[in-house]
Design a protein around this motif. Structure first.
Motif, short mmCIF file in Angstrom:
data_model
loop_
_atom_site.label_atom_id
_atom_site.label_comp_id
_atom_site.label_asym_id
_atom_site.label_seq_id
_atom_site.Cartn_x
_atom_site.Cartn_y
_atom_site.Cartn_z
N GLN A 288 49.51 34.99 33.88
CA GLN A 288 48.93 35.56 35.10
C GLN A 288 49.28 37.22 35.11
O GLN A 288 48.45 38.20 35.24
CB GLN A 288 49.64 35.13 36.36
CG GLN A 288 48.90 35.91 37.96
CD GLN A 288 49.28 35.25 39.19
OE1 GLN A 288 50.12 34.39 39.25
NE2 GLN A 288 48.39 35.71 40.06
N HIS A 289 50.70 37.41 34.84
CA HIS A 289 51.00 38.78 34.91
C HIS A 289 50.37 39.58 33.77
O HIS A 289 49.85 40.86 33.56
CB HIS A 289 52.43 39.12 34.69
CG HIS A 289 53.16 39.04 35.93
ND1 HIS A 289 54.37 38.80 36.26
CD2 HIS A 289 52.60 38.55 37.43
CE1 HIS A 289 54.74 38.57 37.49
NE2 HIS A 289 53.64 38.40 38.23
N GLY A 290 50.36 38.81 32.36
CA GLY A 290 49.76 39.34 31.36
C GLY A 290 48.08 39.58 31.50
O GLY A 290 47.61 40.68 31.13
N ASP A 291 47.37 38.85 32.36
CA ASP A 291 46.12 39.21 32.48
C ASP A 291 45.94 40.30 33.42
O ASP A 291 44.98 40.76 33.04
CB ASP A 291 45.54 37.69 33.25
CG ASP A 291 45.32 36.73 32.45
OD1 ASP A 291 45.44 36.65 31.26
OD2 ASP A 291 44.84 35.57 32.82
N GLN A 292 46.93 40.57 34.44
CA GLN A 292 46.73 41.60 35.11
C GLN A 292 46.92 42.87 34.35
O GLN A 292 46.10 43.70 34.62
CB GLN A 292 47.88 41.63 36.28
CG GLN A 292 47.73 40.56 37.28
CD GLN A 292 48.99 40.26 38.17
OE1 GLN A 292 49.83 41.21 38.08
NE2 GLN A 292 48.80 39.37 39.20
N ILE A 293 47.83 42.79 33.35
CA ILE A 293 47.92 44.19 32.57
C ILE A 293 46.93 44.27 31.62
O ILE A 293 46.51 45.49 31.62
CB ILE A 293 49.32 44.04 31.65
CG1 ILE A 293 50.36 44.11 32.74
CG2 ILE A 293 49.63 44.86 30.60
CD1 ILE A 293 51.85 43.34 31.99
N ASN A 294 46.40 43.22 31.07
CA ASN A 294 45.16 43.30 30.38
C ASN A 294 43.89 43.94 31.16
O ASN A 294 43.24 44.83 30.42
CB ASN A 294 44.67 41.95 29.67
CG ASN A 294 45.58 41.53 28.44
OD1 ASN A 294 46.61 42.42 28.17
ND2 ASN A 294 45.67 40.31 28.43
N GLU A 295 43.88 43.52 32.46
CA GLU A 295 42.70 43.96 33.06
C GLU A 295 42.73 45.52 33.59
O GLU A 295 41.98 46.36 33.43
CB GLU A 295 42.78 43.15 34.29
CG GLU A 295 42.02 41.77 34.33
CD GLU A 295 42.08 40.98 35.31
OE1 GLU A 295 42.75 41.41 36.57
OE2 GLU A 295 41.50 39.95 35.37
N LEU A 296 44.12 45.92 33.87
CA LEU A 296 44.34 47.27 34.04
C LEU A 296 44.30 48.24 32.65
O LEU A 296 43.54 49.33 32.81
CB LEU A 296 45.98 47.66 34.45
CG LEU A 296 46.44 46.86 35.80
CD1 LEU A 296 47.81 46.76 35.92
CD2 LEU A 296 45.76 47.97 37.06
#
Length: 579
Positions: free
Chosen positions: A10-18
């Motif tokens: 989930q955190h990895g996805d947030q960073i990728n989106e950012l």
């Protein structure tokens, strides 16, 4: 732009989106740092990423607003071929690269989220092509989705990484007389570019390359059950869809996918984005190429429509067409390169008579389908299509010609779904034909670039294709009704046991395509070949190459994304050696 390795998806996805938003200029450096640190990224790494992303966004904004009159290379299309060519040229040379993409951004949930990929079909990210109605499919008009978005088909289709069969590439080598297309040479490229996450196979699979490839992770239990069911009817089970299985008679396996940390990986994410902070590449979206600029038989640039205005840009070295198997021949014909009779019909002056332009159209047929109602409904996993097999409809064939896919939702045609009243809580084994003998054609509707090309798909027009798919339906029904699948079956929804005539009628009503349009500008040495083994357009044309699925002489055995990447890699190798 690279995903962040993390155990917390989930955190990895947030960073990728950012990071995606930063690269696209949607957020500023400060907002990225704030969000990335909140998602668990260290301050030094967040600062380094913020610098790269800010540089890329600023560079691309500047380059787009200050379009040059001339570039060294112009790449038309940013899909599975074009992204590879442009990304490698930009990273490995100082040449000035212009990438013209007719569509818009790929940074949207429908592209990034595995289970949402079908929502791209017939959206603004799809060109919206359809084949002409044909008696061979009961006068139906089959849809032919093609990506109109950064990433092309790799952004809108199912992310299955299917290399193709050994015999595909040996045939390409024989057609062109170029050993670099042989399986042995292509295997070297696959091993170089892959970062394979499955069972180790050093002779066939690469580790540490740029392209993350893995067997579907934590597959739905129905997918693993199908492996056992296929084994029970004599189809051997393999740990890897793309290893030894595709050097022989075929088998069944969990599909290789391009999904990492719960997100789809299109080709620009691994080839193009890391180069966007470099001043030598410009990715221009919303730029629809209308025709080539030519002086005699020399291609000097392109004309494209953007924001309602036609612009012309020159290419000092070469134009590379990667617009796909429908739009690439369309652009050629609008530029006076094609069959003279076809061009005269639309009042277009013939510059180069190449009768093969638009001919030899092929696509894999996918039947919708053999469907069962779940006993207890299961949610689809990954891309909702996790188990597949390659097999021969006739044991005497040199190469598997069938590729059914298990699809964890109901998969039907616009005819069969309503007719059989398919329940939403159903699953499918969709018979697929991947060595079709039917051949269609792409032609112009008019000399107006705004008019979409016409496609005669010729699907099921060859009797051998019908024979093969009838065997495919029989095999899929045998597997779906086997003991191994019984825990997942309340009832068979369709087609059921039918006479041969009724099953043939069902097939013609159920036939669709895999969305693998190809082969309309084939490479080779005969009079219908459009490009040679080096992907240069024949007929004395200078300064023009093609690098997309249109150059396949015969469509590859399986999903076409991976072989199209090989075409892009070969194109880049050729250009880098020529510079």
């Amino acid at each position: 732009m690279n995903p962040i390795p993390t155990s917390d998806t989930q955190h990895g996805d947030q960073i990728n989106e950012l990071e995606a938003a930063l690269y696209r200029g949607r957020i500023d450096r400060r907002a990225f740092l704030r969000g990335a640190i909140a998602a668990g990224l260290s301050l030094p790494l967040a600062q380094a990423m913020a610098q790269d992303g800010t540089d890329a966004a600023v560079t691309q904004l500047y380059n787009a607003r200050n379009l040059q009159a001339e570039y060294d290379y112009i790449v038309v299309g940013s899909g599975s071929g074009g992204a590879v060519v442009a990304g490698r040229l930009a990273a490995e040379t100082d040449a000035r690269i212009l990438v013209l993409e007719a569509g818009g951004t790929d940074q949207v949930p429908a592209v990034l989220t595995p289970g949402m990929w079908p929502t791209n079909i017939r959206s603004e990210r799809d060109w919206g092509h359809s084949a002409a109605p044909a008696a061979s499919v009961n006068n139906r008009s089959l849809i032919l989705p093609m990506g109109k978005v950064v990433g092309g088909g790799s952004s809108i289709n199912a992310t299955v990484w299917a290399r193709g069969h050994k015999n595909d590439f040996d045939l390409w080598a024989a057609e062109t007389g170029d050993i670099d297309w042989s399986y042995a040479r292509v295997l070297d490229i696959y091993r170089r570019i892959e970062d394979w996450q499955g069972v180790a196979d050093p002779a066939r699979r690469g580790k540490g390359g740029r392209l993350w490839v893995e067997p579907a992770r934590n597959p739905n239990p129905i997918a693993t059950a199908m492996l056992d069911a296929a084994t029970a009817v004599g189809i051997p089970k393999f740990a890897d869809q793309n290893g030894a299985m595709m050097e022989g008679n075929g088998g069944v396996a969990i599909a290789n996918l391009r999904i990492k940390d719960g997100r789809r990986r299109n080709l620009p994410s691994d080839y193009l984005y890391a180069t966007l902070k470099r001043p030598n590449i410009t990715l221009l979206t919303g730029a629809e190429v209308q025709s080539l600029s030519m002086q005699g038989r020399k291609v000097t640039g392109v004309r494209f429509l953007r924001n309602g205005k036609v612009e012309t840009v020159s290419a000092a070295r070469r134009v590379v067409l990667s617009a796909g198997a429908i739009n690439t021949p369309k652009i050629l014909m609008l530029s006076g390169i094609g069959d003279e009779a076809e061009l005269k019909r639309h009042g277009i002056r013939t510059v180069v008579h190449l009768p093969g332009v638009g001919r030899n159209f092929q696509d894999h047929v996918l039947v919708g389908g053999c469907v069962w109602e779940y006993d207890k409904p299961l949610l689809p996993a990954n891309n909702a299509a996790e188990a597949t097999f390659f097999w021969k409809s006739d044991a005497s064939l040199p190469t598997p010609d069938l590729q059914p896919f298990q699809i964890e939702v109901p998969f039907t045609s616009e005819v069969t779904g309503p007719r059989f009243k398919t329940p939403p809580s159903s699953w499918t084994i969709a018979p697929g034909l991947v060595r079709p003998k039917s051949r269609g054609r792409v032609t112009l509707a008019s000399a107006n670039p705004a008019d979409m090309a016409l496609v005669d798909g010729a699907f099921l027009s060859h009797p051998d294709d019908v024979k093969a798919l009838l065997r495919g339906i029989e095999l899929c029904r045998e597997i779906g009704n086997s003991q191994a699948m019984k825990p997942f079956v309340k009832r068979e929804v369709m087609p059921g046991a039918l006479s041969r005539d009724d099953m043939t009628a069902f097939l013609r009503d159920a036939a669709g395509t895999y969305f693998h349009q190809s082969c309309t500008c084939k490479m080779g040495r005969d009079e219908m070949a459009v490009v040679d083994g080096k992907l240069s357009v024949r007929g004395g044309v200078e300064g023009l190459s093609i690098a997309d699925a249109s150059v396949m002489p015969q469509v590859s055995t399986g999903n076409t994304m991976a072989p199209t990447v090989i075409i892009g890699e070969r194109m880049a190798d050729i250009l880098l050696n020529q510079r």
